[in-house]
Scaffold this motif. Structure first.
Motif, PDB file in Angstrom:
ATOM      1  N   TRP A 148      -0.281  -0.142   9.571  1.00  0.00           N
ATOM      2  CA  TRP A 148       0.129  -0.980  10.688  1.00  0.00           C
ATOM      3  C   TRP A 148      -1.071  -1.641  11.370  1.00  0.00           C
ATOM      4  O   TRP A 148      -0.947  -2.752  11.899  1.00  0.00           O
TER       5      TRP A 148
ATOM      6  N   ILE B 107      -1.728  -4.845   9.627  1.00  0.00           N
ATOM      7  CA  ILE B 107      -0.750  -5.868  10.007  1.00  0.00           C
ATOM      8  C   ILE B 107      -1.097  -6.427  11.382  1.00  0.00           C
ATOM      9  O   ILE B 107      -1.068  -7.646  11.605  1.00  0.00           O
TER      10      ILE B 107
ATOM     11  N   ILE C  54      -2.360  -9.648   5.927  1.00  0.00           N
ATOM     12  CA  ILE C  54      -1.002  -9.582   5.393  1.00  0.00           C
ATOM     13  C   ILE C  54      -0.982 -10.102   3.967  1.00  0.00           C
ATOM     14  O   ILE C  54      -1.398 -11.225   3.699  1.00  0.00           O
TER      15      ILE C  54
ATOM     16  N   LEU D 240       4.376  -4.803   0.811  1.00  0.00           N
ATOM     17  CA  LEU D 240       3.577  -5.386   1.874  1.00  0.00           C
ATOM     18  C   LEU D 240       2.263  -4.635   1.901  1.00  0.00           C
ATOM     19  O   LEU D 240       2.235  -3.424   2.155  1.00  0.00           O
ATOM     20  N   ASN D 241       1.172  -5.343   1.583  1.00  0.00           N
ATOM     21  CA  ASN D 241      -0.131  -4.687   1.461  1.00  0.00           C
ATOM     22  C   ASN D 241      -0.045  -3.469   0.537  1.00  0.00           C
ATOM     23  O   ASN D 241      -0.546  -2.386   0.840  1.00  0.00           O
TER      24      ASN D 241
ATOM     25  N   VAL E 242       5.353 -11.724   6.921  1.00  0.00           N
ATOM     26  CA  VAL E 242       5.725 -10.306   6.892  1.00  0.00           C
ATOM     27  C   VAL E 242       7.186 -10.147   6.483  1.00  0.00           C
ATOM     28  O   VAL E 242       7.553  -9.243   5.719  1.00  0.00           O
TER      29      VAL E 242
END
Length: 759
Positions: free
Chosen positions: A136, A139, A144, A151-152, A206
């Protein structure tokens, strides 16, 4: 006043078009039949799970000592914690539906433990995502790199945390747990701070990743707190790529991961009810009509290999062992419910009822428990069932919930009037009116239902009986006296009178069997009797993996694919197909050597739900053609040691996909993935029998634009032929294929990788 009722009033206000309100689950009790059995079986499954094991990912991330080791399977391979969120929802709704105090005890315990994790984290965050804090933080800083499910290089983290958002909401709404509301608000505030530095473009980047209904849960936070920043956030985190196409009434769904899209639309609809934005609600309706009318099969499910297929070609669904996913129908029912309550239109109930009986009810084993992921429509195939200690799939999470809330739409009401929507044995307590209603029915086995009213005092109101789309010759009697039928199918018949303390309503009707063809206009059809899809058991042979182990792909069948050409077909004149089935029992029919029965009754067996229809001439021609095609396809599968369908969510997850600067899509009826950096997959070379890798693309593969590594060494190219390249496999049990772009150019759009044991 019940929390759900407060929320309904907040949502609907006093607008003329939004009179319909749900009853709380506490107000409705099932009293018998298949749905009550499913509820009881689900209760046993829920109690077989260990809360401490489900909490373990959250404790790990918070740095707190474990009370039990986490579960395996998806709960320890990247989606850690997602079942915990579903479990909160299931506990809350099952408690509301049954009053079982053990469920409330477990729910309160889990919320207390989550609050402890949140306090330890110190910033409102609580989650089970592996290395969550580091993830997090990236992000938050705008670092990103997202694809459709990664995501990543983290497996659908927003989808994962959405389950916790929803579980905390349900713990408060259905079970009144005040601490859950506090944890939920803290989590929501953390998320708002997380995305505060991000631009609109970054937020939309995202949201390319599967993220569940995260927008809906922020709309819920607004309902619970009246704080407008939650509603603003809900709008901010609504995925514009999908929304804009729906606003323009454009169907761009083909090739998209189905269950990624449906929860977004539930959010669009809820936000619309809160803001009065009719355009967003129109978009939700457009989506619903598209999916229910052109993308769903007879039992209410949709998708093949988790993705929306072309509306004019369901052939891949007919062939695949990965038919409609149960999560999709779970969410389509939620969307149908939301639209029904908003629009007060019983048309939504026709679909809701069809999917409820035929997909949701059939997706749980009625004796042993266990939930189904894929329901193939491929003839002579079967389904796999989860087990409590081995299976932690997404459809286990939604499956835990599915059978806890059958009472949610049997009845609904306006300020003064009652609506009877479904024929399910149950009791309703409408406390505000001093009314108890008992519905006695054995539908669908008998076409009748009795509604006994008990009132504290005589009073005047309307009882509105749904006139189902499939019902014929509807009769309604009050105390034995026939009433005038003033409605049409897919409407309500309203009986407005001064009801006495012991009045009885009797509802009778007739049902018939019809053939329902696939939406693509092909010659595949299913027998449907009233709302009930009929199917035939065909075999109990080769049911490999019927009850799933803990393997990564335990939810997929491993048994032999029987040739489609060997399936029973309807041959002859079309007007004689229906007349060939003969009733032999209650909802049981003979079709030559087959026995048709409700699909939801068929378990532990291969089955046939869809039948090809032919004239005699076309049958002879088609059979020869299909036999050759099927033989070629099965021969290729027999030579295949492992394969990856590039760009498809589950196959990529199963093969340890990694990549940077990569995109995926769907063109020419095939999924694909390309990259400007690299992509990699791990293939299993069992017993080292794989000798060749065949890589297919939608574009020509040019040597100067791409290179291939096998286990970190340059691959030996055997042959290159336009859009296909063949590599010599390495002699290892696990083969890691890395595809590297050259000179910063996009690689071709790769569609499939096969490891073969020969040429």
């Amino acid at each position: 006043m019940n929390v759900l009722r407060i929320i309904a009033l907040l949502l609907f206000g006093v607008s003329a078009r939004a009179q319909m309100q749900p009853f709380a689950l506490q107000d409705v009790r099932l009293t018998g039949g298949a749905f009550m059995n499913a509820q009881d079986v689900d209760l046993k499954y829920i109690l077989a799970l260990d809360p401490d094991k489900l909490l373990a990912p959250y404790l790990i991330d918070a740095g707190l000592p474990l009370k039990a080791q986490r579960y395996g399977n998806w709960e320890s391979s990247g989606l850690d914690g997602h079942i915990g969120g579903h479990y909160l929802s299931a506990l809350a709704m099952m408690y509301a539906s049954t009053g079982n105090t053990e469920l409330k005890k477990r729910l309160d315990y889990m919320v207390t433990e989550l609050a402890r994790c949140q306090a330890k984290n110190g910033n409102g965050y609580v989650g089970g995502i592996p290395q969550g804090k580091l993830f997090w933080e990236r992000i938050h800083k705008g670092d990103i790199d997202g694809s459709s499910f990664g995501l990543n290089n983290t497996w659908v983290p927003l989808y994962n945390i959405h389950k916790l958002f929803a579980g905390l909401r349900d713990a408060y709404e259905y079970a009144g747990n005040q601490q859950a509301k506090l944890v939920l608000v803290g989590l929501g505030d953390w998320f708002i701070e997380l995305i505060k530095p991000l631009s609109e473009e970054q937020i939309q980047q995202v949201l390319r990743t599967e993220h569940g209904g995260i927008n809906e849960t922020f709309a819920d936070l607004y309902i619970l707190t009246k704080n407008k920043r939650y509603l603003e956030t809900a709008q901010k985190i609504s995925h514009r790529s999908l929304l804009n196409s729906l606003l323009e009434k454009q169907d761009k769904l083909t090739g998209l991961h189905a269950n990624t899209q449906i929860p977004k639309v539930i959010g669009f609809e809820k936000i619309a009810t809160l803001t009065g934005n009719t355009d967003w609600s129109d978009a939700a309706q457009f989506f619903w009509h598209n999916v229910s009318g052109t993308r769903s099969v007879a039992f209410g499910g949709n998708s093949v290999r988790e993705h929306f297929n072309p509306i004019n070609d369901f052939s891949q669904m007919v062939k695949s062992n990965q038919g409609p996913e149960t999560c999709n129908s779970y969410n389509m029912l939620r969307l149908s419910k939301a639209l029904f309550l908003d629009k007060a239109d019983p048309t939504y109930l026709d679909f809701y009822e069809r999917a409820l009986y035929n997909h949701i009810l059939s997706s749980q084993h009625p004796q042993k428990g266990g939930f189904v992921y894929f329901t193939p429509i491929r003839p002579n195939h079967y389904r796999v069932y989860s087990q409590p200690q081995t299976s932690m799939w997404c459809c286990v999470g939604s499956g835990l919930e599915n059978h806890t809330k059958y009472g949610e739409l049997i009845y609904s009401h306006s300020d003064n009037d009652l609506f009877v929507n479904l024929l399910i044995p149950s009791t309703l307590h409408w406390k505000e009116k001093g009314l108890k209603l008992t519905q006695n029915t054995t539908f669908p086995y008998k076409n009748e239902s009795g509604l006994a009213l008990q009132l504290t005092k005589p009073q005047t109101f309307a009882v509105n009986i749904r006139y189902p789309k499939w019902a014929e010759k509807l009769e309604i009697l009050v105390n034995g006296k026939a009433q005038k039928i003033d409605g049409k199918p897919s409407e309500y018949v309203s009986i407005n009178r001064k009801w006495q303390k012991a009045d009885v309503i009797t509802v009778r009707f007739q049902t018939a069997t019809h053939l329902e063809y696939l939406p693509d206009g092909s010659n595949w059809a299913a027998f449907v009797h009233g709302p009930i899809v009929l199917a035939a058991k065909t075999s109990t042979d080769d049911l490999v993996g019927l009850f799933a182990d803990d393997s990564r792909m335990g939810h997929e069948t491993k048994g032999k694919l029987y040739p489609v050409t060997s399936a029973y077909a309807l041959v002859g004149n079309a007007d004689q197909y229906i007349s060939r089935i003969k009733p032999v029992g209650n909802l049981t029919f003979s079709l030559d050597s087959l026995t048709l029965q409700p699909f939801y009754e068929i378990h532990d067996a291969r089955y046939q739900m869809y039948f090809q229809t032919f004239s005699q001439t076309s049958f002879d021609e088609q059979k020869a053609k299909l036999k050759q095609q099927e033989a070629e396809a099965l021969a290729l599968e027999a030579r295949t040691v492992d394969k990856v369908n590039c760009g498809e969510q589950q196959p990529e997850v199963d093969h340890a996909f990694k990549g940077e600067k990569t995109q995926s899509g769907y063109d020419d009826e095939r999924f694909w993935r390309n990259t400007r950096s690299f992509i990699s997959y791990q293939l299993q070379n069992r017993n080292r029998v794989g000798k060749f890798l065949v890589i297919s693309a939608l574009d020509s593969i040019k040597a100067g634009d791409v290179s291939f590594l096998l286990n970190d060494k340059p691959a030996e190219i055997i042959a290159s032929d336009g859009k296909i390249i063949r590599l010599k496999a390495v002699d290892d049990e696990v083969i890691t294929l890395k595809i590297i772009a050259q000179n910063g150019k996009n690689t071709p759009r790769f569609s499939q990788i096969r490891l073969l044991n020969d040429h």
